[in-house]
Motif scaffolding. Structure first.
Motif, PDB file in Angstrom:
ATOM      1  N   ALA A 289      63.233 -11.804 -52.953  1.00  0.00           N
ATOM      2  CA  ALA A 289      62.864 -10.578 -52.245  1.00  0.00           C
ATOM      3  C   ALA A 289      63.891 -10.221 -51.170  1.00  0.00           C
ATOM      4  O   ALA A 289      64.070  -9.042 -50.838  1.00  0.00           O
ATOM      5  CB  ALA A 289      61.486 -10.748 -51.601  1.00  0.00           C
ATOM      6  N   LYS A 290      64.578 -11.239 -50.651  1.00  0.00           N
ATOM      7  CA  LYS A 290      65.601 -10.975 -49.630  1.00  0.00           C
ATOM      8  C   LYS A 290      66.893 -10.439 -50.244  1.00  0.00           C
ATOM      9  O   LYS A 290      67.826 -10.108 -49.519  1.00  0.00           O
ATOM     10  CB  LYS A 290      65.898 -12.260 -48.843  1.00  0.00           C
ATOM     11  N   GLY A 291      66.937 -10.401 -51.556  1.00  0.00           N
ATOM     12  CA  GLY A 291      68.100  -9.820 -52.220  1.00  0.00           C
ATOM     13  C   GLY A 291      69.206 -10.800 -52.533  1.00  0.00           C
ATOM     14  O   GLY A 291      70.329 -10.390 -52.845  1.00  0.00           O
ATOM     15  N   LEU A 292      68.913 -12.097 -52.460  1.00  0.00           N
ATOM     16  CA  LEU A 292      69.951 -13.077 -52.800  1.00  0.00           C
ATOM     17  C   LEU A 292      70.295 -12.983 -54.277  1.00  0.00           C
ATOM     18  O   LEU A 292      69.439 -12.658 -55.117  1.00  0.00           O
ATOM     19  CB  LEU A 292      69.457 -14.490 -52.474  1.00  0.00           C
ATOM     20  N   ALA A 293      71.531 -13.286 -54.579  1.00  0.00           N
ATOM     21  CA  ALA A 293      71.956 -13.270 -55.979  1.00  0.00           C
ATOM     22  C   ALA A 293      71.166 -14.309 -56.766  1.00  0.00           C
ATOM     23  O   ALA A 293      70.822 -15.381 -56.239  1.00  0.00           O
ATOM     24  CB  ALA A 293      73.455 -13.565 -56.060  1.00  0.00           C
ATOM     25  N   GLU A 294      70.902 -14.014 -58.036  1.00  0.00           N
ATOM     26  CA  GLU A 294      70.090 -14.916 -58.853  1.00  0.00           C
ATOM     27  C   GLU A 294      70.747 -16.298 -58.983  1.00  0.00           C
ATOM     28  O   GLU A 294      70.067 -17.319 -58.997  1.00  0.00           O
ATOM     29  CB  GLU A 294      69.886 -14.296 -60.241  1.00  0.00           C
ATOM     30  N   SER A 295      72.080 -16.312 -59.070  1.00  0.00           N
ATOM     31  CA  SER A 295      72.768 -17.607 -59.178  1.00  0.00           C
ATOM     32  C   SER A 295      72.557 -18.448 -57.924  1.00  0.00           C
ATOM     33  O   SER A 295      72.423 -19.679 -57.994  1.00  0.00           O
ATOM     34  CB  SER A 295      74.267 -17.382 -59.409  1.00  0.00           C
ATOM     35  N   VAL A 296      72.496 -17.795 -56.744  1.00  0.00           N
ATOM     36  CA  VAL A 296      72.250 -18.531 -55.497  1.00  0.00           C
ATOM     37  C   VAL A 296      70.808 -19.044 -55.463  1.00  0.00           C
ATOM     38  O   VAL A 296      70.547 -20.191 -55.065  1.00  0.00           O
ATOM     39  CB  VAL A 296      72.520 -17.613 -54.278  1.00  0.00           C
ATOM     40  N   VAL A 297      69.870 -18.217 -55.896  1.00  0.00           N
ATOM     41  CA  VAL A 297      68.462 -18.640 -55.920  1.00  0.00           C
ATOM     42  C   VAL A 297      68.283 -19.859 -56.827  1.00  0.00           C
ATOM     43  O   VAL A 297      67.630 -20.840 -56.464  1.00  0.00           O
ATOM     44  CB  VAL A 297      67.568 -17.476 -56.409  1.00  0.00           C
ATOM     45  N   ILE A 298      68.912 -19.811 -58.008  1.00  0.00           N
ATOM     46  CA  ILE A 298      68.737 -20.898 -58.977  1.00  0.00           C
ATOM     47  C   ILE A 298      69.492 -22.155 -58.542  1.00  0.00           C
ATOM     48  O   ILE A 298      68.923 -23.251 -58.470  1.00  0.00           O
ATOM     49  CB  ILE A 298      69.239 -20.454 -60.378  1.00  0.00           C
ATOM     50  N   ASN A 299      70.784 -21.990 -58.257  1.00  0.00           N
ATOM     51  CA  ASN A 299      71.638 -23.163 -58.034  1.00  0.00           C
ATOM     52  C   ASN A 299      71.471 -23.774 -56.648  1.00  0.00           C
ATOM     53  O   ASN A 299      71.634 -24.980 -56.475  1.00  0.00           O
ATOM     54  CB  ASN A 299      73.109 -22.788 -58.246  1.00  0.00           C
ATOM     55  N   VAL A 300      71.158 -22.961 -55.647  1.00  0.00           N
ATOM     56  CA  VAL A 300      71.084 -23.475 -54.271  1.00  0.00           C
ATOM     57  C   VAL A 300      69.652 -23.797 -53.859  1.00  0.00           C
ATOM     58  O   VAL A 300      69.379 -24.863 -53.291  1.00  0.00           O
ATOM     59  CB  VAL A 300      71.702 -22.461 -53.282  1.00  0.00           C
ATOM     60  N   HIS A 301      68.708 -22.898 -54.166  1.00  0.00           N
ATOM     61  CA  HIS A 301      67.342 -23.072 -53.661  1.00  0.00           C
ATOM     62  C   HIS A 301      66.418 -23.777 -54.661  1.00  0.00           C
ATOM     63  O   HIS A 301      65.616 -24.616 -54.270  1.00  0.00           O
ATOM     64  CB  HIS A 301      66.760 -21.701 -53.289  1.00  0.00           C
ATOM     65  N   ALA A 302      66.506 -23.422 -55.923  1.00  0.00           N
ATOM     66  CA  ALA A 302      65.517 -23.935 -56.883  1.00  0.00           C
ATOM     67  C   ALA A 302      65.918 -25.281 -57.491  1.00  0.00           C
ATOM     68  O   ALA A 302      65.136 -26.232 -57.464  1.00  0.00           O
ATOM     69  CB  ALA A 302      65.311 -22.900 -57.994  1.00  0.00           C
ATOM     70  N   ARG A 303      67.129 -25.367 -58.033  1.00  0.00           N
ATOM     71  CA  ARG A 303      67.486 -26.567 -58.803  1.00  0.00           C
ATOM     72  C   ARG A 303      67.487 -27.837 -57.953  1.00  0.00           C
ATOM     73  O   ARG A 303      67.086 -28.902 -58.426  1.00  0.00           O
ATOM     74  CB  ARG A 303      68.841 -26.378 -59.478  1.00  0.00           C
ATOM     75  N   LYS A 304      67.918 -27.733 -56.716  1.00  0.00           N
ATOM     76  CA  LYS A 304      67.965 -28.930 -55.876  1.00  0.00           C
ATOM     77  C   LYS A 304      66.574 -29.540 -55.718  1.00  0.00           C
ATOM     78  O   LYS A 304      66.400 -30.758 -55.766  1.00  0.00           O
ATOM     79  CB  LYS A 304      68.549 -28.572 -54.502  1.00  0.00           C
ATOM     80  N   ASN A 305      65.552 -28.694 -55.537  1.00  0.00           N
ATOM     81  CA  ASN A 305      64.199 -29.209 -55.369  1.00  0.00           C
ATOM     82  C   ASN A 305      63.561 -29.617 -56.681  1.00  0.00           C
ATOM     83  O   ASN A 305      62.525 -30.287 -56.681  1.00  0.00           O
ATOM     84  CB  ASN A 305      63.331 -28.145 -54.688  1.00  0.00           C
ATOM     85  N   ALA A 306      64.148 -29.200 -57.777  1.00  0.00           N
ATOM     86  CA  ALA A 306      63.595 -29.580 -59.086  1.00  0.00           C
ATOM     87  C   ALA A 306      64.173 -30.895 -59.588  1.00  0.00           C
ATOM     88  O   ALA A 306      63.797 -31.366 -60.669  1.00  0.00           O
ATOM     89  CB  ALA A 306      63.873 -28.468 -60.098  1.00  0.00           C
ATOM     90  N   LEU A 307      65.080 -31.480 -58.817  1.00  0.00           N
ATOM     91  CA  LEU A 307      65.795 -32.651 -59.329  1.00  0.00           C
ATOM     92  C   LEU A 307      65.070 -33.981 -59.109  1.00  0.00           C
ATOM     93  O   LEU A 307      65.528 -35.004 -59.609  1.00  0.00           O
ATOM     94  CB  LEU A 307      67.190 -32.730 -58.682  1.00  0.00           C
ATOM     95  N   ILE A 308      63.960 -33.999 -58.351  1.00  0.00           N
ATOM     96  CA  ILE A 308      63.298 -35.281 -58.066  1.00  0.00           C
ATOM     97  C   ILE A 308      62.869 -36.004 -59.350  1.00  0.00           C
ATOM     98  O   ILE A 308      63.234 -37.176 -59.555  1.00  0.00           O
ATOM     99  CB  ILE A 308      62.099 -35.066 -57.126  1.00  0.00           C
ATOM    100  N   PRO A 309      62.099 -35.355 -60.240  1.00  0.00           N
ATOM    101  CA  PRO A 309      61.760 -36.069 -61.494  1.00  0.00           C
ATOM    102  C   PRO A 309      62.981 -36.337 -62.364  1.00  0.00           C
ATOM    103  O   PRO A 309      63.020 -37.336 -63.093  1.00  0.00           O
ATOM    104  CB  PRO A 309      60.772 -35.119 -62.190  1.00  0.00           C
ATOM    105  N   VAL A 310      63.999 -35.476 -62.252  1.00  0.00           N
ATOM    106  CA  VAL A 310      65.229 -35.702 -63.019  1.00  0.00           C
ATOM    107  C   VAL A 310      65.941 -36.965 -62.516  1.00  0.00           C
ATOM    108  O   VAL A 310      66.470 -37.750 -63.313  1.00  0.00           O
ATOM    109  CB  VAL A 310      66.158 -34.474 -62.903  1.00  0.00           C
ATOM    110  N   ILE A 311      65.927 -37.165 -61.203  1.00  0.00           N
ATOM    111  CA  ILE A 311      66.546 -38.370 -60.634  1.00  0.00           C
ATOM    112  C   ILE A 311      65.821 -39.619 -61.135  1.00  0.00           C
ATOM    113  O   ILE A 311      66.446 -40.631 -61.482  1.00  0.00           O
ATOM    114  CB  ILE A 311      66.510 -38.309 -59.096  1.00  0.00           C
ATOM    115  N   THR A 312      64.501 -39.557 -61.177  1.00  0.00           N
ATOM    116  CA  THR A 312      63.738 -40.710 -61.656  1.00  0.00           C
ATOM    117  C   THR A 312      64.138 -41.057 -63.083  1.00  0.00           C
ATOM    118  O   THR A 312      64.443 -42.215 -63.407  1.00  0.00           O
ATOM    119  CB  THR A 312      62.232 -40.396 -61.613  1.00  0.00           C
ATOM    120  N   LEU A 313      64.145 -40.050 -63.946  1.00  0.00           N
ATOM    121  CA  LEU A 313      64.498 -40.291 -65.345  1.00  0.00           C
ATOM    122  C   LEU A 313      65.954 -40.722 -65.483  1.00  0.00           C
ATOM    123  O   LEU A 313      66.273 -41.621 -66.265  1.00  0.00           O
ATOM    124  CB  LEU A 313      64.239 -39.012 -66.157  1.00  0.00           C
ATOM    125  N   SER A 314      66.836 -40.104 -64.703  1.00  0.00           N
ATOM    126  CA  SER A 314      68.263 -40.430 -64.811  1.00  0.00           C
ATOM    127  C   SER A 314      68.538 -41.867 -64.379  1.00  0.00           C
ATOM    128  O   SER A 314      69.340 -42.562 -65.010  1.00  0.00           O
ATOM    129  CB  SER A 314      69.086 -39.469 -63.947  1.00  0.00           C
TER     130      SER A 314
END
Length: 341
Positions: free
Chosen positions: A245-270
């Motif tokens: 809603a703040k107008g950030l680019a989609e790549s920034v939303v995905i790569n900076v804000h979303a993916r980092k917080n989605a990595l916890i279960p990925v770290i466990t599996l990795s």
């Protein structure tokens, strides 16, 4: 962060104590003559088992036996491996580099492709790439690893003669053993480049490709599913909607804000995947006749090589403990809430 890491490090001796206690308890189901093999340092001692039982107190109370066994383990004496025909510690040192090399070549594509494809599938939900990733994951996870290994061996080696089993061809193996080849790291591809032998590098790489493909396909399939589901959960969060809603680019939303917080279960599996690869992938190494620590551990178990199996179990347990420690530290790095709790 340092306090968090310190607390985790303080737990290491407790975990290590529990692991050694469990392995020692399992050894107690064996007769003293079989347990004496864990204290042998050369094959000439095989005819002196009564003296070894007396020397190391294998007929004494359990706590004394545990202390003696642990002291010998800390000094690097884990017995003589009949299957490797050398002390167990040396056997681990000689087989592990091949497994480490296989792990490094497998783990990097597993992480890069798995996280990228899982993220893309979540961002483009119910579109073509999501359907492709779903078919890819279900197909590769639907068959056991030994079936994929045999298929790769049959088509890519049997039909096309691309990726042969083993670690080196006969010609390259003879050159490596001739004394003209200096093993700096015992990682064959790295040593080949350091020795300026590019043909041995390509030969070793061809032999690695079969087991690498097998491990990569199986592990990527699971990582894609975990990454996708975790990303979908994060993308529903309020802070992601706020960022958009703040107008950030989609790549920034995905790569900076979303993916980092989605990595916890990925770290466990990795971390589990990495430790599993380092501990030796028994089936894959056996199918491809790859001389890693997993194939040796399986052979030691088949031949009832008690010191070999015990040393292999100790090695895998140590890797698991260290792998969990690394995962805990990565949790704290990617999610600061973990270290504040």
């Amino acid at each position: 962060m340092a306090t968090y890491i310190g607390r985790r490090l303080l737990l290491l001796p407790v975990v290590a104590f529990g692991v050694t206690l469990l392995i020692f308890a399992l050894l107690q189901f064996l007769a003293p003559e079989m347990r004496a093999a864990a204290f042998i340092t050369n094959p000439n001692q095989l005819n002196a088992l009564p003296a070894i039982i007396e020397k190391y107190g294998l007929n004494k109370p359990v706590h004394i036996q545990y202390y003696t066994w642990l002291r010998e383990v800390f000094h690097g004496n884990m017995g003589w491996s009949q299957t490797a025909r050398q002390p167990v510690a040396q056997a681990i040192g000689s087989f592990f580099p091949a497994t480490l090399e296989l792990t490094l070549y497998s783990f990097v594509p597993i992480m890069l492709i798995g996280v990228w494809l899982g993220t893309a599938a979540a961002v483009h939900r119910d579109r073509m790439i999501d359907h492709v990733s779903r078919v890819f994951s279900i197909s590769f996870r639907s068959l056991p690893s030994f079936v994929w290994g045999l298929l790769i061996l049959m088509f890519l080696y049997g039909r096309l003669n691309w990726f042969p089993p083993g670690r080196l061809s006969l010609e390259a193996d003879l050159f490596v053993r001739s004394g003209q080849f200096r093993p700096y790291t015992h990682l064959m591809t790295v040593d080949a480049l350091l020795n300026g032998q590019v043909w041995i590098f390509w030969d070793a790489l061809r032999h690695l490709m079969g087991p690498v493909l097998t491990l990569t396909m199986i592990s990527i399939a699971l990582l894609v599913r975990i990454t996708r589901s975790s990303m979908l959960e994060v993308l529903r969060q309020d802070y992601v909607r706020t960022a958009r809603a703040k107008g950030l680019a989609e790549s920034v939303v995905i790569n900076v804000h979303a993916r980092k917080n989605a990595l916890i279960p990925v770290i466990t599996l990795s971390s589990l995947t990495f430790v599993g690869l380092l501990g030796g992938v028994v089936i894959t190494e056996t199918i491809f006749n790859f001389p890693g620590i997993g194939r040796w551990g399986a052979f030691a178990a088949q031949q009832l090589d008690i010191p070999g199996v015990t040393g292999f179990a100790m090695f895998v347990a140590a890797l698991t403990v260290l792998g969990n420690l690394a995962a805990d530290i990565l949790y704290a790095y990617f999610d600061p809430r973990v270290r504040l709790q």
